[in-house]
Design a protein around this motif. Structure first.
Motif, PDB file in Angstrom:
ATOM      1  N   THR A 407       0.907  -1.206   0.192  1.00  0.00           N
ATOM      2  CA  THR A 407      -0.065  -0.119  -0.030  1.00  0.00           C
ATOM      3  C   THR A 407       0.948   1.313  -0.084  1.00  0.00           C
ATOM      4  N   PHE A 408       2.239   1.161  -0.420  1.00  0.00           N
ATOM      5  CA  PHE A 408       3.069   2.336  -0.454  1.00  0.00           C
ATOM      6  C   PHE A 408       2.116   3.555  -1.333  1.00  0.00           C
ATOM      7  N   ARG A 409       2.523   4.538  -0.633  1.00  0.00           N
ATOM      8  CA  ARG A 409       1.923   5.671  -1.622  1.00  0.00           C
ATOM      9  C   ARG A 409       2.866   6.903  -1.295  1.00  0.00           C
ATOM     10  N   VAL A 410       3.275   7.674  -2.254  1.00  0.00           N
ATOM     11  CA  VAL A 410       4.010   9.023  -2.274  1.00  0.00           C
ATOM     12  C   VAL A 410       2.881  10.037  -2.210  1.00  0.00           C
ATOM     13  N   ARG A 411       2.831  10.703  -1.029  1.00  0.00           N
ATOM     14  CA  ARG A 411       1.974  11.931  -1.131  1.00  0.00           C
ATOM     15  C   ARG A 411       2.674  12.912   0.094  1.00  0.00           C
ATOM     16  N   THR A 412       3.176  13.957  -0.363  1.00  0.00           N
ATOM     17  CA  THR A 412       3.841  14.971   0.551  1.00  0.00           C
ATOM     18  C   THR A 412       3.159  16.154   0.063  1.00  0.00           C
ATOM     19  N   LYS A 413       3.046  17.105   1.209  1.00  0.00           N
ATOM     20  CA  LYS A 413       2.584  18.434   1.043  1.00  0.00           C
ATOM     21  C   LYS A 413       3.481  19.236   0.178  1.00  0.00           C
ATOM     22  N   THR A 414       2.642  20.147  -0.704  1.00  0.00           N
ATOM     23  CA  THR A 414       3.217  21.127  -1.533  1.00  0.00           C
ATOM     24  C   THR A 414       3.317  22.502  -1.173  1.00  0.00           C
ATOM     25  N   THR A 415       2.925  22.607   0.291  1.00  0.00           N
ATOM     26  CA  THR A 415       2.709  23.828   0.716  1.00  0.00           C
ATOM     27  C   THR A 415       4.114  24.774   0.349  1.00  0.00           C
ATOM     28  N   LEU A 416       5.189  23.979   1.044  1.00  0.00           N
ATOM     29  CA  LEU A 416       6.378  24.880   0.963  1.00  0.00           C
ATOM     30  C   LEU A 416       6.918  25.018  -0.636  1.00  0.00           C
ATOM     31  N   GLY A 417       6.730  24.057  -1.397  1.00  0.00           N
ATOM     32  CA  GLY A 417       7.102  24.344  -2.721  1.00  0.00           C
ATOM     33  C   GLY A 417       6.223  25.427  -3.646  1.00  0.00           C
ATOM     34  N   ARG A 418       5.132  25.358  -3.011  1.00  0.00           N
ATOM     35  CA  ARG A 418       4.153  26.518  -3.609  1.00  0.00           C
ATOM     36  C   ARG A 418       4.529  27.993  -3.077  1.00  0.00           C
ATOM     37  N   ILE A 419       5.130  28.068  -1.719  1.00  0.00           N
ATOM     38  CA  ILE A 419       5.491  29.308  -1.225  1.00  0.00           C
ATOM     39  C   ILE A 419       6.944  29.627  -1.801  1.00  0.00           C
ATOM     40  N   PHE A 420       7.627  28.530  -2.202  1.00  0.00           N
ATOM     41  CA  PHE A 420       8.715  28.814  -3.080  1.00  0.00           C
ATOM     42  C   PHE A 420       8.790  29.598  -4.129  1.00  0.00           C
ATOM     43  N   MET A 421       7.399  28.969  -4.934  1.00  0.00           N
ATOM     44  CA  MET A 421       7.396  29.671  -6.163  1.00  0.00           C
ATOM     45  C   MET A 421       6.513  31.004  -6.398  1.00  0.00           C
ATOM     46  N   VAL A 422       5.623  31.237  -5.206  1.00  0.00           N
ATOM     47  CA  VAL A 422       5.294  32.686  -5.108  1.00  0.00           C
ATOM     48  C   VAL A 422       6.492  33.519  -4.916  1.00  0.00           C
ATOM     49  N   VAL A 423       7.499  33.346  -4.079  1.00  0.00           N
ATOM     50  CA  VAL A 423       8.529  34.167  -3.578  1.00  0.00           C
ATOM     51  C   VAL A 423       9.427  34.427  -4.773  1.00  0.00           C
ATOM     52  N   GLN A 424       9.779  33.284  -5.526  1.00  0.00           N
ATOM     53  CA  GLN A 424      10.338  33.503  -6.684  1.00  0.00           C
ATOM     54  C   GLN A 424       9.735  34.470  -7.828  1.00  0.00           C
ATOM     55  N   HIS A 425       8.418  34.235  -7.936  1.00  0.00           N
ATOM     56  CA  HIS A 425       7.646  34.995  -8.836  1.00  0.00           C
ATOM     57  C   HIS A 425       7.810  36.572  -8.516  1.00  0.00           C
ATOM     58  N   PHE A 426       7.271  36.851  -7.137  1.00  0.00           N
ATOM     59  CA  PHE A 426       7.361  38.073  -6.524  1.00  0.00           C
ATOM     60  C   PHE A 426       8.682  38.730  -6.729  1.00  0.00           C
ATOM     61  N   ILE A 427       9.820  37.994  -6.541  1.00  0.00           N
ATOM     62  CA  ILE A 427      11.199  38.613  -6.819  1.00  0.00           C
ATOM     63  C   ILE A 427      11.430  39.124  -8.203  1.00  0.00           C
ATOM     64  N   THR A 428      11.001  37.972  -9.042  1.00  0.00           N
ATOM     65  CA  THR A 428      11.242  38.216 -10.406  1.00  0.00           C
ATOM     66  C   THR A 428      10.487  39.302 -11.242  1.00  0.00           C
ATOM     67  N   ILE A 429       9.236  39.351 -10.965  1.00  0.00           N
ATOM     68  CA  ILE A 429       8.356  40.603 -11.254  1.00  0.00           C
ATOM     69  C   ILE A 429       8.962  41.767 -10.839  1.00  0.00           C
ATOM     70  N   VAL A 430       9.592  41.999  -9.423  1.00  0.00           N
ATOM     71  CA  VAL A 430      10.117  43.118  -9.157  1.00  0.00           C
ATOM     72  C   VAL A 430      11.573  43.571  -9.982  1.00  0.00           C
ATOM     73  N   LEU A 431      12.338  42.477 -10.111  1.00  0.00           N
ATOM     74  CA  LEU A 431      13.517  42.486 -10.920  1.00  0.00           C
ATOM     75  C   LEU A 431      13.060  43.106 -12.379  1.00  0.00           C
ATOM     76  N   VAL A 432      12.251  42.232 -13.104  1.00  0.00           N
ATOM     77  CA  VAL A 432      12.048  42.903 -14.373  1.00  0.00           C
ATOM     78  C   VAL A 432      11.274  43.923 -14.422  1.00  0.00           C
ATOM     79  N   ALA A 433      10.448  44.510 -13.596  1.00  0.00           N
ATOM     80  CA  ALA A 433       9.844  45.585 -13.912  1.00  0.00           C
ATOM     81  C   ALA A 433      10.936  47.075 -13.466  1.00  0.00           C
ATOM     82  N   VAL A 434      11.831  46.538 -12.486  1.00  0.00           N
ATOM     83  CA  VAL A 434      12.671  47.633 -12.227  1.00  0.00           C
ATOM     84  C   VAL A 434      13.995  47.694 -13.263  1.00  0.00           C
ATOM     85  N   THR A 435      14.221  46.654 -13.809  1.00  0.00           N
ATOM     86  CA  THR A 435      15.141  46.594 -14.866  1.00  0.00           C
ATOM     87  C   THR A 435      14.771  47.317 -16.074  1.00  0.00           C
TER      88      THR A 435
END
Length: 786
Positions: A407-435
């Motif tokens: 009954t082995f199942r791989v199921r982990t929470k993706t909350t941390l990964g989603r937070i990482f994605m949002v942070v990356q997008h936030f910084i990238t938007i700021v960098l691209v706009a300021v540039t």
């Protein structure tokens, strides 16, 4: 610990391995380069012996005065009244010096003018010659070793004569090697300050060269420079108060030589670092490193399903949960070690470009220092631990009993990964706009109209010899590609010569003076709005705001520098044009007016030469080659000016901004690239987790297009969440920045462009995987236990 299974896993998942190594290596390359840059910048002037005793005398920084220069003539005043001063030296640098080393051979070079105490104050050494006597008399000079090799290829430079600017015969008394980590100019020739006496006689009174040279004092041992500041300030304020023109309000201070590189004031002589740029680069580099670590974590977690059974089996065979975590961290560390090794190779290859971009002198040899080697090892260990701890927790949480039961199942929470994605997008938007905003604004300033035509206009320095200058001009005007030419002393881009004067009411005025021959205005393309007469030897033209600023009637045709002085005739009024670049701004407390002196050709003398203006028509490259040939014919030296075109000089005036937007463009591109890698990681993991859900939805009627839109929409929603704080932040930053600028642009569209760019990149990163997952047959995953 055996890592055969890990190597097997990496070889079977080449895309995972390549993305991880590439992301970490590129990010660490930036960190290495930034570290070397920071180390070099903070080490400037630290090698000077007795650096705690060598101090710079400078005016205190005010809103209207931000330069370190004073006057060489303050040295005898200070030494007479302050016995704490052991020695002192003034520094003044000039480009475009002409050296004759044989009967018909000349070379162009830069020259540093100093006092005989130069080597005693700063402690520099020589390759040849005695530093204590190398500048003992006014006919002694020291050559930089490359120039010495060029002028005397046989290696016999010592004692040989040279002629400077066709006037001064000097002798080589020393050879030196450039010190790259020094703010003191490393010019081609070092000679005595007295060599300027005939060329610039006004530099030898206390006001004639105020603000031009930097003056350094070497104090006696045990002297606290801070205790000396009040006395220095008292002596100098009393001297300069008598001159007025705002100098009566000037205050003076002292700063140690080792602190001046990152000082808040500029210098006409010594190099200055940019602490804000160093800090900005360091912050962006750390952000990119954080991006890479986030992506490593996301990718490793995304691959958890492919290694979870292995780790569960190890648990069944007796491994503890702690053992699994240690294994995962060590595996992460080994991958980080490979990435660091690759990053060092990339950094070494990128050093030449980095030196060119940042105008620095970092070296690959810096990596071999014990401290840096220790830092590299520490980076591997730290990154391995940080990047491996989250995947280690995921893997160690696998229950062996699930493997036994099937009954082995791989199921982990993706909350941390989603937070990482949002942070990356936030910084990238700021960098691209300021540039985008900063780049658009800088390019707009470079190409903004100046009131005269810079395109097809050449401007470069020539020898201060009127006869040669006029001969050069005459030969140039005979070229078919030359429309006009003018011999002059300065051009509007350089701001002109500055003079202080006062009106009858006592208001201080800045008079900016430009000197040229009769073709000066025509060559520049500056319009003469009104002509009121002709002078005997020259015509004097003034700016449109001249009369109103001085408070004189519009019909007045004379003016005086100061009340009571003999009036000078005005012969016409100029159309408006800019002094300096488009960002030039007048001081409110000291209004500024412009005066142009057009000297009759027959009245030209040495005081009106130094620059040639050439208006070109037709093929610019062909005309430039012809100009070079005539230059060699007239001046008997090779044409070496790398920026002969006026538009190049305009762009050079924005060199700091251009360098910064290049850096921002580079980092924004890397941020976008790493964001793509992160999205690939997250989409891979997310789609693996939802394959059964996708299959069920398709069984109940969902189409391929509908499923693809659903999968992509979930990832694009991260961009929307990131844009919520990013948009107001960029808005505030851009508004504050533009409020300080003379020239402004419409900047707000760049915010939405940045969001659109990040949305597009995100869509491209997940579209292919989403399409493949949505197109799979439901029967393939409908019975999955995962």
């Amino acid at each position: 610990m055996k890592i055969n299974s890990y190597l097997t896993f990496l070889s079977r998942n080449k895309a995972y391995t390549a993305i991880n190594v590439f992301g970490l290596s590129v990010s660490l390359m930036f960190v290495v380069l930034i570290g070397l840059y920071y180390e070099h910048e903070t080490g400037v002037d630290q090698q000077i012996p007795d650096k705690e005793r060598v101090v710079l005398v400078h005016p205190e920084k005010t809103e209207n005065f931000k330069m370190s220069g004073t006057s060489r003539e303050i040295i005898p005043l200070l030494r007479k009244q302050l016995p704490q001063i052991q020695s002192a030296c003034a520094l003044f640098s000039m480009t475009n010096r002409h050296v004759q080393f044989a009967q018909d051979d000349y070379a162009k070079c830069d020259m540093l003018y100093v006092d005989s105490t130069y080597y005693d104050v700063f402690g520099f050494t020589l390759l040849e010659g005695d530093p204590h006597s190398a500048l003992a008399d006014e006919q002694s000079v020291v050559l930089e070793e490359e120039l010495a090799r060029k002028l005397f290829p046989q290696g016999d430079a010592m004692g040989k004569p040279l002629t400077l600017n066709d006037k001064y015969k000097v002798f080589v008394r020393g050879i030196y090697r450039r010190t790259e980590n020094s703010s003191i100019p490393q010019d081609d020739i070092v000679g005595r300050y007295e060599l300027l006496r005939e060329e610039l006689p006004y530099y030898f009174n206390i006001m004639g060269n105020f603000g031009s040279p930097d003056v350094y004092l070497k104090l006696n041992e045990g002297t606290d420079y801070k205790e000396l500041i009040p006395q220095v300030n008292k002596i100098l304020t009393e001297v300069y108060a008598q001159f007025g023109a705002g100098l009566e309000e000037m205050k003076f201070s002292l700063s140690p030589v080792a602190e001046n590189y990152f000082s808040e004031y500029g210098s006409n002589v010594c190099r200055r670092g940019k602490p804000a740029l160093v800090m900005l680069i360091a912050i962006i580099g750390l952000i990119i490193l954080a991006f890479a670590v986030m992506n490593y974590i996301n990718l490793t977690v995304a691959q958890a399903g492919r290694r979870a059974k292995e780790m569960a089996t190890r648990r069944l065979l007796g491994s503890l949960k702690r053992d699994i975590m240690v294994r995962m961290v060590l595996e992460s560390t080994s991958l980080c070690a490979v990435s660091v090794a690759v990053s060092l190779l990339l950094a070494v290859a990128a050093i030449p470009y980095t030196n060119q971009l940042l105008e620095t002198h970092i070296s690959a040899m810096q990596l071999l220092s014990p401290l840096n080697m220790l830092f590299i090892v520490g980076t591997v260990v730290l990154l391995g631990a940080v990047a491996g701890i989250v995947p280690a927790q995921v893997m160690s949480a696998v229950q062996p009993i699930d493997v036994v039961r099937g009954t082995f199942r791989v199921r982990t929470k993706t909350t941390l990964g989603r937070i990482f994605m949002v942070v990356q997008h936030f910084i990238t938007i700021v960098l691209v706009a300021v540039t985008g905003i900063f780049t658009h604004h800088t390019l707009h300033m470079i190409h903004a109209p100046l009131g005269y035509e810079t395109d097809s206009l050449m401007a470069f320095r020539i020898q201060q010899d009127a006869q040669k200058g006029m001969l050069f001009k005459q030969k140039l005007k005979a070229l078919p590609g030359v429309e006009n030419a003018s011999v002059c002393m300065n051009v509007p881009l350089n701001g002109g010569f500055n003079n202080m004067g006062a009106t009858e009411s006592g208001k201080t005025i800045r008079f900016q003076r430009l000197y040229g021959d009769e073709d000066y205005l025509a060559t520049l393309g500056i319009e003469l709005k009104e002509k009121w007469g002709n002078g005997e030897s020259m015509n004097t033209y003034v700016s449109t705001d001249f009369h109103s600023t001085l408070g004189i009637a519009p019909n007045v045709r004379t003016f005086s520098w100061k009340p009571g002085q003999e009036p000078m005739d005005i012969h016409g009024m100029l159309a408006d044009f800019s002094l300096g670049t488009s960002r030039h701004e007048e001081y409110e407390e000291r209004p500024e007016v412009t005066i142009v002196y057009e000297i009759k050709n027959e009245a030209m003398d040495n005081g009106a030469t130094g620059v040639i203006l050439i208006r070109v028509k037709g093929d610019k490259r062909q005309t430039l080659e012809a100009v070079k040939k005539i230059y060699k014919e007239v001046y008997r030296e090779d044409f070496t000016d790398s920026m002969p075109w006026m538009q190049q000089s305009v762009a050079s005036a924005f060199q700091v901004e251009s360098r910064l937007f290049t850096i921002l463009l580079l980092f924004a591109g890397v941020a976008l690239l790493i964001s793509v890698l992160g999205l690939v990681a997250m989409s891979t993991y997310h789609i693996q987790q939802r394959r059964k859900e996708i299959a069920v939805r398709k069984v109940f009627g969902s189409g391929v297009a509908q499923m693809r839109r659903r999968l992509i929409g979930q990832f694009l929603s991260h961009v929307a969440v990131a844009a919520v704080p990013a948009v107001p932040l960029v808005w505030w930053v851009a508004r504050e920045y533009m409020s300080t600028q003379v020239v402004r642009i419409v900047w707000w569209p760049w915010i939405f462009i940045a969001v659109a760019v990040v949305l597009l990149v995100s869509w491209l990163a997940v579209a292919v995987q989403s399409r493949m997952a949505a197109a799979e047959k439901p029967v393939k995953h409908i019975k999955d236990n995962e």
